[in-house]
Motif scaffolding. Structure first.
Motif, PDB file in Angstrom:
ATOM      1  N   GLY A  59      13.200   7.388  -0.464  1.00 30.69           N
ATOM      2  CA  GLY A  59      13.513   8.023   0.909  1.00 30.69           C
ATOM      3  C   GLY A  59      12.292   8.409   1.514  1.00 30.69           C
ATOM      4  N   ILE A  60      11.517   9.175   0.706  1.00 25.27           N
ATOM      5  CA  ILE A  60      10.279  10.001   1.135  1.00 25.27           C
ATOM      6  C   ILE A  60       9.304   8.838   1.578  1.00 25.27           C
ATOM      7  CG2 ILE A  60       7.981  11.015   0.601  1.00 25.27           C
ATOM      8  CD1 ILE A  60       9.759  12.680  -1.230  1.00 25.27           C
ATOM      9  N   VAL A  61       9.204   7.590   0.938  1.00 17.85           N
ATOM     10  CA  VAL A  61       8.466   6.348   1.118  1.00 17.85           C
ATOM     11  C   VAL A  61       8.598   5.913   2.062  1.00 17.85           C
ATOM     12  CG1 VAL A  61       7.283   4.263   0.477  1.00 17.85           C
ATOM     13  CG2 VAL A  61       7.320   6.222  -1.154  1.00 17.85           C
ATOM     14  N   LEU A  62       9.894   5.561   2.603  1.00 15.56           N
ATOM     15  CA  LEU A  62      10.406   4.753   3.572  1.00 15.56           C
ATOM     16  C   LEU A  62      10.283   5.692   4.895  1.00 15.56           C
ATOM     17  CD1 LEU A  62      13.844   2.950   2.712  1.00 15.56           C
ATOM     18  CD2 LEU A  62      11.662   2.015   3.360  1.00 15.56           C
ATOM     19  N   ALA A  63      10.425   6.998   4.857  1.00 11.14           N
ATOM     20  CA  ALA A  63      10.187   7.859   5.924  1.00 11.14           C
ATOM     21  C   ALA A  63       8.906   7.537   6.627  1.00 11.14           C
ATOM     22  CB  ALA A  63      10.622   9.315   5.505  1.00 11.14           C
ATOM     23  N   VAL A  64       7.670   7.477   5.847  1.00 14.97           N
ATOM     24  CA  VAL A  64       6.580   7.334   6.112  1.00 14.97           C
ATOM     25  C   VAL A  64       6.366   6.176   6.743  1.00 14.97           C
ATOM     26  CG1 VAL A  64       4.193   7.375   5.458  1.00 14.97           C
ATOM     27  CG2 VAL A  64       5.716   8.955   4.514  1.00 14.97           C
ATOM     28  N   VAL A  74       0.771  -1.090  -0.085  1.00 10.94           N
ATOM     29  CA  VAL A  74      -0.053   0.034   0.213  1.00 10.94           C
ATOM     30  C   VAL A  74       0.855   1.183   0.028  1.00 10.94           C
ATOM     31  CG1 VAL A  74      -1.525   1.426   1.332  1.00 10.94           C
ATOM     32  CG2 VAL A  74      -1.784  -1.237   1.201  1.00 10.94           C
ATOM     33  N   TYR A  75       1.792   1.333   0.990  1.00 11.97           N
ATOM     34  CA  TYR A  75       2.896   2.408   0.699  1.00 11.97           C
ATOM     35  C   TYR A  75       3.522   2.560  -0.741  1.00 11.97           C
ATOM     36  CZ  TYR A  75       2.698   2.552   5.979  1.00 11.97           C
ATOM     37  OH  TYR A  75       2.210   3.265   7.130  1.00 11.97           O
ATOM     38  N   GLY A  76       3.741   1.472  -1.060  1.00  7.33           N
ATOM     39  CA  GLY A  76       4.275   1.540  -2.524  1.00  7.33           C
ATOM     40  C   GLY A  76       3.449   1.966  -3.594  1.00  7.33           C
ATOM     41  N   LEU A  77       2.178   1.411  -3.489  1.00  6.81           N
ATOM     42  CA  LEU A  77       1.036   2.179  -4.545  1.00  6.81           C
ATOM     43  C   LEU A  77       1.021   3.498  -4.174  1.00  6.81           C
ATOM     44  CD1 LEU A  77      -1.548  -0.579  -4.191  1.00  6.81           C
ATOM     45  CD2 LEU A  77      -0.228   0.124  -6.250  1.00  6.81           C
ATOM     46  N   ILE A  78       0.849   4.021  -2.952  1.00  7.19           N
ATOM     47  CA  ILE A  78       0.807   5.444  -2.661  1.00  7.19           C
ATOM     48  C   ILE A  78       2.108   6.434  -3.064  1.00  7.19           C
ATOM     49  CG2 ILE A  78       0.617   7.364  -0.893  1.00  7.19           C
ATOM     50  CD1 ILE A  78      -0.965   5.347   0.802  1.00  7.19           C
ATOM     51  N   GLY A  79       3.173   5.649  -3.105  1.00  7.00           N
ATOM     52  CA  GLY A  79       4.441   6.340  -3.609  1.00  7.00           C
ATOM     53  C   GLY A  79       4.387   6.240  -5.218  1.00  7.00           C
ATOM     54  N   LEU A  80       4.175   5.308  -5.541  1.00  5.69           N
ATOM     55  CA  LEU A  80       3.921   5.270  -7.317  1.00  5.69           C
ATOM     56  C   LEU A  80       3.069   6.393  -7.681  1.00  5.69           C
ATOM     57  CD1 LEU A  80       5.315   3.574  -9.441  1.00  5.69           C
ATOM     58  CD2 LEU A  80       3.080   2.217  -9.346  1.00  5.69           C
ATOM     59  N   THR A  81       1.697   6.560  -7.175  1.00  2.00           N
ATOM     60  CA  THR A  81       1.009   7.630  -7.591  1.00  2.00           C
ATOM     61  C   THR A  81       1.047   8.838  -7.167  1.00  2.00           C
ATOM     62  OG1 THR A  81      -0.603   6.482  -5.867  1.00  2.00           O
ATOM     63  CG2 THR A  81      -0.652   5.553  -7.900  1.00  2.00           C
TER      64      THR A  81
END
Length: 300
Positions: free
Chosen positions: A156-161, A125-132
C-alpha cells in the motif's frame, strides 16, 4: 509552375477518412482484446468445468492441487488499493490546494513539474525502493511481527507513492477549473480564504476530484511489478493482517503464467483472473463517466 492545391472538399474528405480509420482501429483493438481475454477466461468455466461461484468465493488458491479460489487475491487487491488511496488522498489534496490557492506561482513553475517527473519513473524502480527501504522500515518498526517486511502494508505504501503524481496533477487541474467568480463571490460575502476553499472551491471541484481519486485507484488496482516485489507473493490463503505476505490478482498473473502450460486448467484459470481484473477496470471507467456526466449536469 505552381502546384495545384487539393480542393477544400477533397481535403476535408481525406481528413475525415484518416480520422475515421484511426477511430475504427482503436475500436478494433479494444474489441479484439476484450474478446481474446473473455474467450480464454470463460474457458475455465465452460470448458474446464471450474465452478464460477467457487472461483469467486474460494479461500484457497493452490493451482498445483487443482484448487482455484480467487477470494484471497480479490481481497488483497482491494485492500492494497484502498490503503494506497487513503495514504495518497490527503497529501494530493493538500498539495493541489497549495498549488492553486496558496502559492500558484511557485506551485505551477516548480512544484507541479517536479510532481509530474515522478510519473516517468519505471515501476521496477519503485519496487526496488520498496524492497530495500519500505520492507526494511517495516522490520524496524514492527520487529518480528513483520517477518521479512513484505506484506499488504508495504504494498500500500509503495502504491501510494506511485499514484500520488496522478492524483495530485488531476486534483490541481480540477481546482484550477473552478471559475474565479465563485471565489470572488465568497470573498465578497466576508468568507476567509480557507472558508472559501472548503465550502466553495472543493465542493465545486468535487466531480473532478472524485475522478482523480478513481483514476488513481484504477492505477493501483492494476499495478503488478512493484507490488510483486514488496508484498511477498503468498497466494494460498486469506491474508491474516496488514503485515501478512499476500498476493494480488496482478501478482498472481505475473508469477503464475511462467508455470502454466498453454491450454491447461491453470492456464485458463489465470486468464479468468485477467478477465476479472479487466471487468473491475471497466467498472472503474464506468464510474468515472457517471461522475463526469453528473458534474457536467450540475454545472449546467
Amino acid at each position: 509552375m505552381a502546384k495545384r492545391l487539393m480542393p477544400k472538399k477533397q481535403l476535408e474528405g481525406v481528413g475525415l477518412t484518416l480520422t475515421g480509420a484511426c477511430v475504427l482501429l482503436v475500436a478494433l483493438v479494444v474489441i479484439t482484446l476484450i474478446f481474446m481475454v473473455a474467450q480464454q477466461g470463460l474457458s475455465a468455466f465452460f470448458v474446464d468445468g471450474i465452478n464460477f461461484f467457487s472461483f469467486i468465493s474460494g479461500t484457497s488458491w493452490v493451482p498445483s492441487d487443482g484448487v482455484y479460489g480467487a477470494l484471497p487475491l480479490i481481497v488483497t487487491s482491494f485492500g492494497v488499493m484502498l490503503l494506497a488511496t487513503l495514504f495518497t488522498l490527503p497529501i494530493a489534496l493538500g498539495s493541489a490546494i497549495f498549488v492553486v490557492e496558496v502559492q500558484p506561482g511557485f506551485g505551477r513553475r516548480v512544484f507541479q513539474p517536479l510532481v509530474e517527473l515522478l510519473m516517468g519513473i519505471p515501476s521496477v524502480v519503485y519496487g526496488l525502493i520498496g524492497l530495500t527501504v519500505v520492507n526494511a522500515a517495516m522490520r524496524a518498526i514492527f520487529g518480528d511481527a513483520a517477518g521479512t517486511g513484505a506484506g499488504i502494508l508495504s504494498g500500500g505504501i509503495v502504491l501510494a507513492v506511485m499514484i500520488l503524481p496522478t492524483v495530485t496533477t488531476l486534483s490541481i487541474d480540477g481546482l484550477a477549473a473552478v471559475p474565479n467568480e465563485y471565489r470572488e463571490g465568497s470573498y465578497a460575502l466576508g468568507c476567509t480564504r480557507w472558508q472559501t476553499v472548503w465550502h466553495v472551491v472543493l465542493r465545486s471541484a468535487m466531480p473532478s476530484l472524485m475522478t482523480a481519486v478513481i483514476l488513481g485507484m484504477t492505477r493501483a488496482f492494476g499495478e503488478a511489478l512493484a507490488v510483486q516485489m514488496v508484498i511477498g507473493g503468498v497466494e494460498k490463503v486469506m491474508p491474516a493482517g496488514l503485515l501478512s505476505p499476500a498476493a494480488t490478482l496482478t501478482t498472481a498473473l505475473t508469477s503464475g503464467f511462467s508455470n502454466a502450460t498453454t491450454g491447461s486448467i491453470q492456464y485458463h484459470a489465470l486468464w479468468a483472473l485477467g478477465l476479472l481484473l479487466m471487468a473491475m477496470s471497466l467498472v472503474f471507467i464506468l464510474i468515472i463517466h457517471v461522475i463526469g456526466a453528473k458534474g457536467a449536469k450540475n454545472r449546467d
